[in-house]
Design a protein around this motif. Structure first.
Motif, short mmCIF file in Angstrom:
data_model
loop_
_atom_site.label_atom_id
_atom_site.label_comp_id
_atom_site.label_asym_id
_atom_site.label_seq_id
_atom_site.Cartn_x
_atom_site.Cartn_y
_atom_site.Cartn_z
N ASP A 192 0.87 -1.18 0.00
CA ASP A 192 0.00 0.00 0.00
C ASP A 192 0.90 1.23 0.00
O ASP A 192 2.04 1.17 0.48
N ASP A 193 0.39 2.32 -0.54
CA ASP A 193 1.17 3.55 -0.50
C ASP A 193 0.96 4.32 0.79
O ASP A 193 1.58 5.36 1.01
N ARG A 194 0.11 3.80 1.68
CA ARG A 194 -0.18 4.45 2.95
C ARG A 194 0.44 3.64 4.09
O ARG A 194 -0.02 2.56 4.43
N ALA A 195 1.49 4.19 4.67
CA ALA A 195 2.23 3.47 5.70
C ALA A 195 1.37 3.15 6.92
O ALA A 195 1.58 2.13 7.58
N GLU A 196 0.37 3.99 7.20
CA GLU A 196 -0.44 3.77 8.40
C GLU A 196 -1.32 2.53 8.30
O GLU A 196 -1.81 2.00 9.30
N PHE A 197 -1.53 2.02 7.06
CA PHE A 197 -2.33 0.81 6.87
C PHE A 197 -1.48 -0.42 6.53
O PHE A 197 -1.98 -1.54 6.54
N CYS A 198 -0.23 -0.18 6.23
CA CYS A 198 0.63 -1.28 5.77
C CYS A 198 1.72 -1.54 6.80
O CYS A 198 2.90 -1.20 6.60
N ASN A 199 1.32 -2.15 7.91
CA ASN A 199 2.27 -2.42 8.97
C ASN A 199 1.71 -3.52 9.88
O ASN A 199 0.52 -3.84 9.82
N ALA A 200 2.56 -4.07 10.72
CA ALA A 200 2.18 -5.21 11.55
C ALA A 200 1.25 -4.82 12.69
O ALA A 200 0.58 -5.69 13.26
N ASP A 201 1.19 -3.54 13.05
CA ASP A 201 0.26 -3.11 14.09
C ASP A 201 -1.17 -3.09 13.55
O ASP A 201 -2.11 -3.53 14.23
N PHE A 202 -1.33 -2.60 12.32
CA PHE A 202 -2.66 -2.53 11.72
C PHE A 202 -3.14 -3.89 11.26
O PHE A 202 -4.31 -4.25 11.41
N LEU A 203 -2.22 -4.68 10.71
CA LEU A 203 -2.57 -6.00 10.17
C LEU A 203 -1.47 -7.00 10.54
O LEU A 203 -0.54 -7.23 9.78
N PRO A 204 -1.54 -7.58 11.72
CA PRO A 204 -0.46 -8.44 12.21
C PRO A 204 -0.40 -9.80 11.50
O PRO A 204 -1.39 -10.25 10.93
N GLY A 205 0.78 -10.40 11.57
CA GLY A 205 0.93 -11.78 11.14
C GLY A 205 1.20 -12.01 9.68
O GLY A 205 1.27 -13.16 9.23
N MET A 206 1.39 -10.94 8.89
CA MET A 206 1.67 -11.13 7.47
C MET A 206 3.15 -11.42 7.24
O MET A 206 4.00 -11.21 8.11
N ASP A 207 3.49 -11.88 6.04
CA ASP A 207 4.86 -12.25 5.73
C ASP A 207 5.69 -11.10 5.19
O ASP A 207 6.91 -11.22 5.06
N GLY A 208 5.04 -10.01 4.83
CA GLY A 208 5.77 -8.86 4.32
C GLY A 208 4.86 -7.66 4.21
O GLY A 208 3.64 -7.80 4.00
N TYR A 209 5.46 -6.48 4.36
CA TYR A 209 4.73 -5.22 4.25
C TYR A 209 5.54 -4.30 3.34
O TYR A 209 6.69 -4.01 3.63
N VAL A 210 4.94 -3.88 2.23
CA VAL A 210 5.65 -3.07 1.25
C VAL A 210 4.93 -1.74 1.12
O VAL A 210 3.79 -1.68 0.65
N VAL A 211 5.60 -0.67 1.53
CA VAL A 211 5.02 0.68 1.40
C VAL A 211 5.71 1.36 0.23
O VAL A 211 6.91 1.63 0.27
N CYS A 212 4.96 1.61 -0.84
CA CYS A 212 5.52 2.26 -2.01
C CYS A 212 4.41 2.76 -2.92
O CYS A 212 3.25 2.38 -2.76
N GLN A 213 4.77 3.58 -3.88
CA GLN A 213 3.84 4.03 -4.89
C GLN A 213 3.56 2.88 -5.87
O GLN A 213 4.42 2.01 -6.07
N PRO A 214 2.38 2.86 -6.51
CA PRO A 214 2.03 1.74 -7.39
C PRO A 214 3.07 1.44 -8.47
O PRO A 214 3.39 0.28 -8.73
N GLY A 215 3.61 2.48 -9.08
CA GLY A 215 4.56 2.28 -10.16
C GLY A 215 5.90 1.75 -9.73
O GLY A 215 6.72 1.35 -10.56
N GLU A 216 6.15 1.71 -8.41
CA GLU A 216 7.44 1.26 -7.88
C GLU A 216 7.38 -0.16 -7.33
O GLU A 216 8.38 -0.67 -6.80
N LEU A 217 6.23 -0.80 -7.45
CA LEU A 217 6.01 -2.07 -6.77
C LEU A 217 7.02 -3.14 -7.17
O LEU A 217 7.57 -3.85 -6.31
#
Length: 271
Positions: A137-162
């Motif tokens: 997600d491009d929004r760091a506040e939604f893409c992190n282990a506090d907001f959504l725990p237990g995932m294998d990776g969190y990538v904060v970037c603009q769509p074109g940089e994915l």
């Protein structure tokens, strides 16, 4: 650290990161050889390695063969004679090794782009089903282990940089559950340059029609856009985020397993 333990830990790390690797194991020996049966060497895509099957030119040949295995996915059982000092055989051992070289399967990965209500529900469902799940997600506040725990990776970037931030491979199932067209028109061209077997985009038919029009104006042809499954998911008349997540995962499972999506109801003797 013991070589074997280091190799197994490297395998686990590769699985965690979703990275391809190849395992070489000494399975038979005769005569004088530098390593015993069971010695292991893990080779990564960049030719870096962990462990050893004996060193010297022989090991270099094993690494080269491992990269061939990585390229075509086919295991091999080459034999190596250690009797040529000119070829770099350490100590001219005079023995022979047989090595089994096998690919380590890349774990299936669910890449959820967009950590809103549907993205959150989909990520949690994917983990419940045993997939490796990465959130982007491009929004760091939604893409992190506090907001959504237990995932294998969190990538904060603009769509074109994915694609610069995460490796999307032939076992990556991409669900773009994004906020709208401005994101999708930058994201979809990036996804279409990968070999992901599933690229799904959320939204209404009207939203997808507008997206297609905008992408056509950017030079993307209709044949290329046929790879995109939009609107995403199977038709379940889903309404809630969890129901929509279920429809998306149903489509992904259908594709992975070669299903048809048709009802399995049996109406009796059809003979």
């Amino acid at each position: 650290m013991d070589d074997t333990r280091a190799v197994y830990e490297a395998i686990l790390e590769a699985q965690k990161l979703g990275e391809p690797a190849v395992l070489a194991t000494v399975i038979a020996v005769s005569g004088s050889v530098p390593r015993h049966v069971g010695s292991k060497l893990l080779v990564r895509a960049d030719a870096s390695f962990v462990g050893t099957v004996g060193g010297g030119l022989m090991e270099s040949r094993v690494i080269a063969e491992a990269l061939n295995v990585l390229a075509d996915g086919q295991p091999r059982r080459p034999s190596y004679e250690l009797n040529d000092i000119g070829a770099g055989d350490a100590g001219i051992c005079g023995g022979t090794l047989e090595v089994f070289i096998e690919p380590i399967a890349v774990p299936p990965t669910l890449l959820v782009i967009g950590a809103g209500h549907v993205g959150k529900a989909l990520a949690e469902l994917g983990k419940w089903l045993g997939l490796r799940v990465v959130i982007a997600d491009d929004r760091a506040e939604f893409c992190n282990a506090d907001f959504l725990p237990g995932m294998d990776g969190y990538v904060v970037c603009q769509p074109g940089e994915l694609s610069q931030q995460i490796r999307i491979h032939g076992q990556t199932y991409v669900a773009a559950v994004t906020r709208g067209l401005p994101i999708d028109i930058d994201l979809i061209p990036v996804l279409l340059k990968t070999n992901a077997p599933y690229i799904g985009v959320i939204g209404s038919r009207r939203r997808w029609a507008l997206t297609v029009k905008a992408l056509h104006e950017r030079g993307l042809g209709a044949d290329l856009l046929k790879r995109v499954r939009a609107p995403i998911g199977l038709e379940l008349e889903a309404e809630t985020p969890k129901e929509i997540a279920l429809s998306i995962m149903a489509e992904i499972i259908m594709l992975r397993r070669g299903g048809t999506g048709k009802p399995m109801q049996w109406l009796g003797d059809e003979s």
